[in-house]
Design a protein around this motif. Structure first.
Motif, mmCIF file in Angstrom:
data_model
loop_
_atom_site.group_PDB
_atom_site.id
_atom_site.type_symbol
_atom_site.label_atom_id
_atom_site.label_comp_id
_atom_site.label_asym_id
_atom_site.label_seq_id
_atom_site.Cartn_x
_atom_site.Cartn_y
_atom_site.Cartn_z
ATOM 1 N N ASN A 197 -21.492 -0.854 32.133
ATOM 2 C CA ASN A 197 -21.606 -1.318 30.731
ATOM 3 C C ASN A 197 -20.249 -1.317 30.039
ATOM 4 N N ASP A 198 -19.259 -1.800 30.802
ATOM 5 C CA ASP A 198 -17.904 -1.803 30.252
ATOM 6 C C ASP A 198 -17.628 -3.052 29.386
ATOM 7 N N GLU A 199 -18.410 -4.124 29.531
ATOM 8 C CA GLU A 199 -18.134 -5.381 28.824
ATOM 9 C C GLU A 199 -19.394 -5.872 28.092
ATOM 10 N N PHE A 200 -19.121 -6.645 27.006
ATOM 11 C CA PHE A 200 -20.235 -7.247 26.251
ATOM 12 C C PHE A 200 -20.502 -8.647 26.811
ATOM 13 N N ARG A 201 -21.750 -8.829 27.311
ATOM 14 C CA ARG A 201 -22.195 -10.136 27.828
ATOM 15 C C ARG A 201 -23.615 -10.398 27.327
ATOM 16 N N LEU A 202 -24.020 -11.748 27.336
ATOM 17 C CA LEU A 202 -25.410 -12.141 26.989
ATOM 18 C C LEU A 202 -25.918 -13.086 28.069
ATOM 19 N N PRO A 203 -26.221 -12.543 29.229
ATOM 20 C CA PRO A 203 -26.623 -13.418 30.345
ATOM 21 C C PRO A 203 -27.990 -14.071 30.141
ATOM 22 N N ASP A 204 -28.810 -13.544 29.230
ATOM 23 C CA ASP A 204 -30.169 -14.073 29.077
ATOM 24 C C ASP A 204 -30.297 -15.053 27.908
ATOM 25 N N LEU A 205 -29.196 -15.620 27.422
ATOM 26 C CA LEU A 205 -29.290 -16.676 26.404
ATOM 27 C C LEU A 205 -30.009 -17.899 26.984
ATOM 28 N N PRO A 206 -30.639 -18.709 26.118
ATOM 29 C CA PRO A 206 -31.294 -19.935 26.629
ATOM 30 C C PRO A 206 -30.284 -20.823 27.315
ATOM 31 N N PRO A 207 -30.680 -21.400 28.437
ATOM 32 C CA PRO A 207 -29.756 -22.286 29.142
ATOM 33 C C PRO A 207 -29.560 -23.586 28.358
ATOM 34 N N ASN A 208 -28.498 -24.295 28.716
ATOM 35 C CA ASN A 208 -28.333 -25.627 28.131
ATOM 36 C C ASN A 208 -29.519 -26.500 28.520
ATOM 37 N N PHE A 209 -30.028 -27.304 27.475
ATOM 38 C CA PHE A 209 -31.259 -28.070 27.692
ATOM 39 C C PHE A 209 -31.095 -29.429 27.024
ATOM 40 N N CYS A 210 -30.894 -30.473 27.854
ATOM 41 C CA CYS A 210 -30.670 -31.842 27.360
ATOM 42 C C CYS A 210 -29.524 -31.850 26.361
ATOM 43 N N ASP A 211 -29.764 -32.262 25.140
ATOM 44 C CA ASP A 211 -28.659 -32.324 24.186
ATOM 45 C C ASP A 211 -28.546 -31.045 23.369
ATOM 46 N N ALA A 212 -29.254 -29.972 23.743
ATOM 47 C CA ALA A 212 -29.139 -28.672 23.073
ATOM 48 C C ALA A 212 -28.401 -27.725 24.023
ATOM 49 N N TYR A 213 -27.105 -27.424 23.742
ATOM 50 C CA TYR A 213 -26.324 -26.574 24.643
ATOM 51 C C TYR A 213 -25.459 -25.621 23.818
ATOM 52 N N PHE A 214 -25.020 -24.573 24.533
ATOM 53 C CA PHE A 214 -24.234 -23.499 23.926
ATOM 54 C C PHE A 214 -22.948 -24.061 23.330
ATOM 55 N N THR A 215 -22.622 -23.568 22.098
ATOM 56 C CA THR A 215 -21.411 -24.030 21.416
ATOM 57 C C THR A 215 -20.343 -22.945 21.386
ATOM 58 N N SER A 216 -20.723 -21.767 20.844
ATOM 59 C CA SER A 216 -19.691 -20.721 20.718
ATOM 60 C C SER A 216 -20.327 -19.360 20.458
ATOM 61 N N LEU A 217 -19.462 -18.325 20.726
ATOM 62 C CA LEU A 217 -19.781 -16.945 20.346
ATOM 63 C C LEU A 217 -18.623 -16.459 19.484
ATOM 64 N N ARG A 218 -18.994 -15.817 18.362
ATOM 65 C CA ARG A 218 -17.955 -15.235 17.504
ATOM 66 C C ARG A 218 -18.362 -13.796 17.168
ATOM 67 N N ILE A 219 -17.348 -12.908 17.225
ATOM 68 C CA ILE A 219 -17.578 -11.490 16.937
ATOM 69 C C ILE A 219 -16.739 -11.119 15.727
ATOM 70 N N PHE A 220 -17.370 -10.385 14.787
ATOM 71 C CA PHE A 220 -16.720 -10.032 13.522
ATOM 72 C C PHE A 220 -16.734 -8.512 13.346
ATOM 73 N N SER A 221 -15.674 -8.006 12.709
ATOM 74 C CA SER A 221 -15.653 -6.589 12.333
ATOM 75 C C SER A 221 -16.630 -6.374 11.199
ATOM 76 N N ARG A 222 -16.854 -5.094 10.897
ATOM 77 C CA ARG A 222 -17.795 -4.794 9.823
ATOM 78 C C ARG A 222 -17.285 -5.274 8.484
ATOM 79 N N TRP A 223 -15.986 -5.624 8.416
ATOM 80 C CA TRP A 223 -15.434 -6.152 7.149
ATOM 81 C C TRP A 223 -15.367 -7.683 7.151
ATOM 82 N N GLY A 224 -15.956 -8.349 8.171
ATOM 83 C CA GLY A 224 -16.033 -9.805 8.209
ATOM 84 C C GLY A 224 -14.870 -10.480 8.866
ATOM 85 N N GLN A 225 -13.981 -9.702 9.498
ATOM 86 C CA GLN A 225 -12.831 -10.312 10.151
ATOM 87 C C GLN A 225 -13.188 -10.674 11.588
#
Length: 732
Positions: A663-691
């Motif tokens: 458990n050394d890294e943050f991953r999301l392997p169980d996200l919905p797969p890409n499906f026709c014209d609906a596919y993954f765009t981005s992941l963004r991580i923010f600090s508790r102050w919004g940065q």
């Protein structure tokens, strides 16, 4: 002629005005034509007295207030013809001058219940007039009354009467003079005539042509002693006019030129609505004595006794002689005579002359007496009444023809005429029973015992045969009229199912319609059983009235459909997409249609074409029997592509980047797969102050939390707008 005379136009004191009258003709909307007919003495009148225009003034009757002054230009200049041109005398020549203009009478202005009047004033009269005082100084006021153009809020349309024709003839001393002064009214109003004293008005020799007329009252001319309104021309009898016919009569006893006035009053629904006045003059001359012609009617060549009016009645019946002989003559030499007929108490068919109706008598080589034959057609039918017919002989004497009239009373019975007969070949068993699509044909036969011309007519009881496509063609064969009825029965005939066709044989002997009719009833038998639709599609239930077919992406679905019809009607099997196209969703439907049977195959490839439509995919399958009252069978199916979103999505919220390989890294392997014209765009991580501390457009991202321990938030987005949010705790 108008242009040359107008060059001399202008006020003058010359003696030139014979008379005149005014008219008002409705045009359209609030538009009218105002007319002044002025009669001009072309023999004594000076051309300088011919006006290029005259001014008419319109007043309200209730208070004599002036509404308008209208300048009327001269629009016509013609001679007035004699009744008999041979009788013309050089010192009696009259022109008719017409002054007219289009005017408007707005409803919001000309609405007074008392109505309105129009006047034109002009001086002077002929100085040779024999029945009034100081004629050369006497003026004329031409006068017309008309009603309001609106009543009770509705348009009240009226054209004033037209009094015609103008008098061009002269009268002969001690001989009866007659003339038709009757008028016509385009609105069908009742007209009544009487004699009135002509109006003098305000114009005089010093001001013969006022710039505008003065309001009423208008003074009248001054009669010579012994004369007046009811004795305008000395005579025995004096001048008279028939109240209802407008016939003017006088037997003048004095020579001279005499002015007189006639009023024509207009009534509608027994209410006076207007009046027109004609101011005119008549010349009385000494004429050569013109003796009256004579006419004798002889009922038949075998009977020398003449017809006696008031005693005898001619009676015509089938087979009888229907002709009478006419003998007419004139005591005067070189007299030309003419015959004419005037029905007194009937209209319609008249007797006819079979020989000449005119000729000369007492000229060299001409007989003293002329003869003619008058025949009463077989078709004259008095229906038990006594008809009166005036047979008139007139000469060509001056100033007007002298006449002799024999009034024939007669009854007539036309020859008997039998009714036509009519038959058909439609058959003895009726009504005829037919079905939609049948061709119905039969013959219609019409004959007439009297061999009269015959025609055939077809009609329907409560319907038009032509509207159903039925026809009747006919031809004449000998003395028989043959018709061919033809009707291809169609759906328009099934309601009501019983159709009654009437066939009529028609003859018109003596313009009297005689008919015989036969009726052919035709019963249209029609019934329809609903077609049957079977298929491999899922059947509806109470819980799911519209069944659903679900497939994963890439799946293929097929279904077969079959239709049958016990009536063997033509079947039509269809599949219709609701708010989309079958091909756009990867669907196909093929059908084989026919009489009583139909088959179809439906195929669906569940791919991105269906997913990308982003809408409900409902297809309606329908089996229609193509007949008059179809009973379609319908089945609706909804189709769906199974989305990967139905799988569980696991979102993790803690990592321990301590290098132990767990458990050394943050991953999301169980996200919905890409499906026709609906596919993954981005992941963004923010600090508790919004940065923002991390961003990746790779769905296989790995983040080790290299920043620092603590609490973080992340956001995952897809192109179809889906978002996944969560928090993440980084523990050293």
């Amino acid at each position: 002629m108008v242009a040359s005379l107008m060059a001399w136009a202008g006020p003058a004191r010359a003696t030139h005005i014979v008379g005149g009258e005014m008219e008002l003709e409705y045009q359209s909307g609030d538009s009218y034509r105002l007319i002044l007919n002025l009669y001009f003495d072309a023999f004594n009148g000076s051309p300088q007295a011919l006006d290029a225009d005259l001014t008419a003034s319109i007043f309200q009757k209730g208070n004599n207030s002036r509404m308008a002054n209208v300048v009327l230009p001269l629009t016509s200049n013609t001679f007035v013809s004699y009744t008999n041109p041979v009788c013309a005398v050089p010192n009696l020549s009259t022109r008719k001058l017409v002054y007219s203009r289009i005017i408007t009478l707005p409803a919001n202005t000309y609405n007074s219940p008392q109505g309105y009047y129009v006047a034109v004033e002009r001086c002077c009269r002929n100085n040779s007039i024999s029945n009034i005082q100081v004629p050369s100084a006497a003026g004329q006021a031409f006068y017309l009354e008309f009603p309001a153009v609106v009543r009770n809020g509705q348009p009240f349309i009226d054209s004033t009467p037209r009094i015609f024709p103008p008098l061009a003839d002269y009268a002969c001393r001690n001989e009866l003079f007659y003339y038709d002064f009757s008028g016509s009214d385009v609105d069908g109003d009742s007209l009544v005539y009487d004699l009135v004293t002509p109006l003098n008005g305000h114009a005089d020799a010093n001001l013969p042509k006022p710039t505008a007329a003065m309001p009423a009252p208008y003074s009248t001319i001054s009669w010579l002693p012994g004369l007046g309104q009811f004795n305008q021309i000395p005579g025995a009898p004096t001048l008279r006019i028939d109240r209802f016919t407008g016939r003017l009569t006088v037997r003048p006893t004095n020579l001279g030129l005499f002015v007189f006035g006639v009023r024509c009053t207009e009534y509608r629904n027994r209410e006076k609505i207007g009046e027109s006045r004609r101011d005119f003059q008549m010349m009385v001359l000494n004429c050569a004595i013109n003796q009256q012609p004579s006419l004798v009617v002889q009922p038949s060549p075998a009977s020398p006794a003449p017809y006696v009016p008031g005693r005898d009645t001619l009676r015509f019946f089938p087979g009888s002689n229907r002709c009478v002989q006419l003998r007419f003559t004139d005591p005067d030499p070189n007299s030309r005579l003419s015959l004419s007929l005037n029905p007194v108490n009937f209209t319609g068919l008249l007797p006819n002359f079979t020989t000449a109706t005119s000729g000369s008598v007492r000229t060299p080589g001409a007989p003293d007496t002329l003869t003619a034959t008058l025949c009463f057609p077989d078709c004259i039918n008095t229906r038990g009444r006594v008809f009166l017919l005036d047979v008139v002989v007139g000469d060509n004497g001056c100033s007007l023809p002298r006449r002799d009239t024999v009034r024939i009373a007669f009854t007539a019975v036309p020859p008997p005429n039998a009714l036509p007969t009519i038959t058909t070949t439609a058959g003895p068993v009726q009504p005829l029973r037919v079905r939609v699509g049948d061709l119905v044909e039969f013959d219609v036969l019409g004959t007439d015992p009297d061999n009269d011309a015959i025609s055939l007519e077809m009609s329907g009881q409560g319907f038009s045969p032509a509207s159903l496509g039925a026809s009747l063609t006919q031809s004449t064969v000998g003395n028989q009229q043959r018709g061919r009825f033809s009707w291809r029965v169609n759906c328009s005939a099934i309601d009501p199912p019983l159709r009654q066709f009437d066939f009529t044989a028609v003859t018109n002997p003596c313009t009297e319609r005689k008919t015989a009719t036969v009726t052919v009833p035709i019963q249209v038998d029609y019934s329809n059983a609903a077609p049957q639709l079977t298929s491999t599609l899922p059947a509806p239930t109470a819980a799911t009235p519209i069944p659903v077919v679900r497939l994963p992406q890439g799946g293929v679905y097929t279904a077969t459909l079959a239709g049958t019809d016990a009536d063997r009607d033509q079947l039509l099997l269809t599949a219709a997409a609701e708010n989309f196209s079958l091909s756009d969703a990867g669907m196909q439907f093929q059908a084989t249609n026919g009489a009583g049977q139909a088959r179809g195959t439906f195929r669906w490839e569940a791919d991105c074409r269906a997913v990308n439509l982003h809408r409900d995919l409902t297809v309606t399958f329908q089996l229609v029997d193509q007949t008059c009252r179809s009973l379609p069978q319908v089945q609706r199916i909804r189709f769906q592509v199974i989305s990967p979103d139905t799988m569980a999505v696991k979102l993790y919220n803690i990592i321990t980047p301590n290098g132990d390989g767990l458990n050394d890294e943050f991953r999301l392997p169980d996200l919905p797969p890409n499906f026709c014209d609906a596919y993954f765009t981005s992941l963004r991580i923010f600090s508790r102050w919004g940065q923002q501390v991390y961003q990746s457009d790779n769905r296989e991202f790995r983040w080790s939390g290299e920043g620092a321990a603590g609490l973080y938030y992340y956001l995952v987005t897809y192109t179809d707008g889906r978002k996944f949010k969560g928090w993440l705790q980084v523990v050293p």
